[in-house]
Design an enzyme around this catalytic site. Sequence first.
Site, mmCIF file in Angstrom:
data_model
loop_
_atom_site.group_PDB
_atom_site.id
_atom_site.type_symbol
_atom_site.label_atom_id
_atom_site.label_comp_id
_atom_site.label_asym_id
_atom_site.label_seq_id
_atom_site.Cartn_x
_atom_site.Cartn_y
_atom_site.Cartn_z
ATOM 1 N N GLY A 146 6.910 -4.445 -0.006
ATOM 2 C CA GLY A 146 5.656 -4.407 -0.744
ATOM 3 C C GLY A 146 4.493 -4.412 0.228
ATOM 4 O O GLY A 146 4.646 -4.788 1.393
ATOM 5 N N GLN A 191 -4.071 -5.731 3.137
ATOM 6 C CA GLN A 191 -3.317 -5.928 4.382
ATOM 7 C C GLN A 191 -3.588 -4.820 5.401
ATOM 8 O O GLN A 191 -3.312 -4.994 6.589
ATOM 9 C CB GLN A 191 -1.801 -6.018 4.106
ATOM 10 N N CYS A 193 6.173 -12.160 4.922
ATOM 11 C CA CYS A 193 4.953 -11.389 4.717
ATOM 12 C C CYS A 193 4.638 -10.619 5.990
ATOM 13 O O CYS A 193 4.694 -11.180 7.082
ATOM 14 C CB CYS A 193 3.784 -12.319 4.363
ATOM 15 N N LEU A 194 4.314 -9.340 5.835
ATOM 16 C CA LEU A 194 4.016 -8.507 7.010
ATOM 17 C C LEU A 194 2.770 -9.006 7.738
ATOM 18 O O LEU A 194 2.586 -8.690 8.911
ATOM 19 C CB LEU A 194 3.837 -7.048 6.581
ATOM 20 N N HIS A 246 3.772 -11.838 -5.309
ATOM 21 C CA HIS A 246 3.335 -11.958 -3.908
ATOM 22 C C HIS A 246 2.189 -10.977 -3.625
ATOM 23 O O HIS A 246 1.196 -11.349 -2.995
ATOM 24 C CB HIS A 246 4.557 -11.683 -3.009
ATOM 25 N N GLU A 247 2.322 -9.739 -4.127
ATOM 26 C CA GLU A 247 1.287 -8.725 -3.861
ATOM 27 C C GLU A 247 0.004 -9.011 -4.626
ATOM 28 O O GLU A 247 -1.098 -8.839 -4.088
ATOM 29 C CB GLU A 247 1.806 -7.321 -4.192
ATOM 30 N N HIS A 279 -2.054 -11.461 -2.913
ATOM 31 C CA HIS A 279 -2.857 -10.882 -1.814
ATOM 32 C C HIS A 279 -4.208 -10.379 -2.326
ATOM 33 O O HIS A 279 -5.230 -10.529 -1.658
ATOM 34 C CB HIS A 279 -2.127 -9.702 -1.170
HETATM 35 O O1 GNR Z 1 8.496 -7.165 3.016
HETATM 36 C C1 GNR Z 1 8.282 -8.160 2.316
HETATM 37 N N1 GNR Z 1 9.349 -8.882 1.875
HETATM 38 C C2 GNR Z 1 9.248 -9.881 0.913
HETATM 39 C C3 GNR Z 1 10.358 -10.698 0.714
HETATM 40 C C4 GNR Z 1 10.334 -11.689 -0.257
HETATM 41 C C5 GNR Z 1 9.209 -11.850 -1.030
HETATM 42 C C6 GNR Z 1 8.096 -11.051 -0.839
HETATM 43 C C7 GNR Z 1 8.119 -10.065 0.119
HETATM 44 S S1 GNR Z 1 6.734 -9.027 0.334
HETATM 45 C C8 GNR Z 1 6.900 -8.575 2.017
HETATM 46 C C9 GNR Z 1 5.871 -7.534 2.411
HETATM 47 C C10 GNR Z 1 4.484 -8.105 2.286
HETATM 48 O O2 GNR Z 1 3.977 -8.863 3.074
HETATM 49 N N2 GNR Z 1 3.807 -7.788 1.215
HETATM 50 O O3 GNR Z 1 2.580 -8.307 1.014
HETATM 51 NI NI NI Z 2 2.578 -10.216 2.044
#
Ligand code: GNR
Ligand code: NI
Length: 172
Positions: free
Chosen positions: A46, A51, A94-95, A136-137, A140
């Site tokens: 995601g 980001q 999270c990236l 999660h997104e 953000h």
């Molecule tokens: O790549 C991602 N893996 C992930 C694993 C478990 C829960 C959420 C994520 S999102 C993350 C990519 C990211 O930072 N998206 O904002």
């Molecule tokens: Ni993230």
Amino acid sequence: MAIRPILIIPEPQLRQISAPVLKIDRDVEKLVADMLETMYDAPGIGLAAVQVGVKKRVITIDVARDDAPKDPIALINPEIIAVSEETSIYNEGCLSIPEYYEEVERPARVTVRYQDLKGAMQQTEAEGLLATCIQHEIDHLNGILFIDHLSRLKRDRVIKKFTKAARREAEA
Ligand code: GNR
Ligand code: NI
């Protein structure tokens, strides 16, 4: 298409609130294409526009397994309109916080409403990893990171580590 650099904490932009997309124009189409390329390259499941430094309410997701065909989705102005009482726990990453993983508990199922790339309203119910990723997104887009769901001790520890690394990088 182009791979755009991903912002890393403690970058202040990651704490800002993203603005609704009013018109799905060429710029938004290009943004989505670049986000998908950036997400696959990372690799991640995601990505939120903020980001890559764009404060618009746009997210891309693909939770398909590596051995399955690609299944990219773009959600514009996504909103969670219902959540399950039941929760699930995933080991999140999270990236924008590279190589740090921790378990987070969230609603197991969500109903999300959003616009697709054509501007059409969509509504879908998600569960499993997709439900977690959507939450999660959308976090953000509101300046929230998954570490905000951890204990203060854990959160402060990871922020401190990345702040020190950024300072060392600036001095080098
Ligand atoms: O790549 C991602 N893996 C992930 C694993 C478990 C829960 C959420 C994520 S999102 C993350 C990519 C990211 O930072 N998206 O904002
Ligand atoms: Ni993230």
